[in-house]
Design an enzyme around this catalytic site. Structure first.
Site, short mmCIF file in Angstrom:
data_model
loop_
_atom_site.label_atom_id
_atom_site.label_comp_id
_atom_site.label_asym_id
_atom_site.label_seq_id
_atom_site.Cartn_x
_atom_site.Cartn_y
_atom_site.Cartn_z
N HIS A 35 0.84 -1.19 0.00
CA HIS A 35 0.00 0.00 0.00
C HIS A 35 0.88 1.25 0.00
O HIS A 35 0.70 2.16 0.81
CB HIS A 35 -0.95 0.00 1.20
CG HIS A 35 -2.16 -0.84 1.01
ND1 HIS A 35 -2.13 -2.23 1.11
CD2 HIS A 35 -3.44 -0.53 0.68
CE1 HIS A 35 -3.33 -2.71 0.87
NE2 HIS A 35 -4.15 -1.71 0.60
N GLU A 179 -8.17 5.17 1.91
CA GLU A 179 -7.48 4.24 2.82
C GLU A 179 -6.53 4.98 3.75
O GLU A 179 -6.44 4.64 4.95
CB GLU A 179 -6.73 3.18 2.01
CG GLU A 179 -7.66 2.17 1.34
CD GLU A 179 -6.90 1.05 0.66
OE1 GLU A 179 -7.32 -0.10 0.82
OE2 GLU A 179 -5.91 1.34 -0.04
#
Length: 256
Positions: A35, A179
């Site tokens: 990520h 996120e």
């Protein structure tokens, strides 16, 4: 407040809760996937678990440990399999894992199960696992299953506040504003804001080629800039998705 995390309960307490309260059991589903340089590999499982826990507190539910490995990362929504740390399952393995766990919950006496997915690529393999488990258990097993991606509870109004310059789409939001903001809200100690890249939005054609064209993916793995992320936006998003999930569970299992 009652404990919501299944792994923190004794089997005696868990049995009592299932038999006495007839709770919704939440099963978070995530992945171990890059990520970007500013977020940890476990974001998808962490966020689906955090959202499930808050929803469970609102409706008296129980949250099972997450399925923490997911289906293979795809370039157009997760960056792809070429990043170190991304650790994925074949689709049939994920389906069989979900199948086994769902059958186990039915054996426990659970009648209401909610799969909360935090990894874009998991969707159809979780659906297959649900279908196979219910086929195994039979039509009269008494178990009902809800499946959702938590971000589907982001309303147009909330997305408008979070993205005043326009929403790039959920696929490109990998490791980006949503996120990162949610992690700043739930796990601020695991966000390295000084490492946020300014990539994207990435541009992909409306098709896939195999082997994948990894050169189309920004080197950071971030598909759209996370520079607009904030804890305040995270709180706004969290309220939308946690409240939306709790409301969906009530509608599906209580009001129906």
């Amino acid at each position: 407040m009652s404990e919501v995390r299944m792994e923190r309960m004794s089997w005696v307490e868990y049995r009592r809760r299932v038999e006495t309260d007839d709770p919704v059991v939440f099963l978070p589903c995530g992945s171990l996937e890059q990520h970007g340089p500013h977020l940890p590999l476990g974001v998808d499982a962490m966020l689906s678990t955090a959202v499930a826990c808050e929803a469970a507190r609102r409706c008296g539910g129980i949250v099972a440990p997450a399925l923490a490995y997911g289906y293979k990362s795809q370039p157009r929504c997760g960056g792809g399999q070429h990043f170190p740390g991304t650790t994925s399952l074949d689709g049939d393995h994920l389906s069989q894992l979900a199948r086994d766990v769902i059958r186990e919950f039915a054996r426990h006496g659970v009648r209401k199960l909610a799969l909360v997915d935090g990894h874009y690529e998991n969707q159809w393999f979780l659906i297959e696992g649900i279908d196979l488990a219910l086929r195994d258990l039979g039509r009269d097993c008494g178990l009902r299953v809800l499946r959702t991606e938590y971000w589907d509870f982001c309303t147009e109004d909330v997305l408008g506040e979070v993205f005043p310059d326009g929403f790039p789409g959920f696929a490109l939001e990998h490791a980006a504003v949503i996120e990162t903001s949610l992690m700043l809200h739930f796990h601020p100690d695991l966000v390295w804001t000084d490492r946020i890249p300014d990539d994207g939005p990435a541009e992909f054609p409306p098709y896939d080629l195999y082997p994948p064209e990894t050169e189309r993916v920004p080197p950071s793995g971030v598909l759209s800039s996370a520079r607009g992320a904030s804890a305040g936006k995270g709180a706004l998003l969290a309220e939308a998705v946690c409240g939306g999930l709790a409301g969906a569970v009530h509608t599906a299992f209580v009001a129906s």
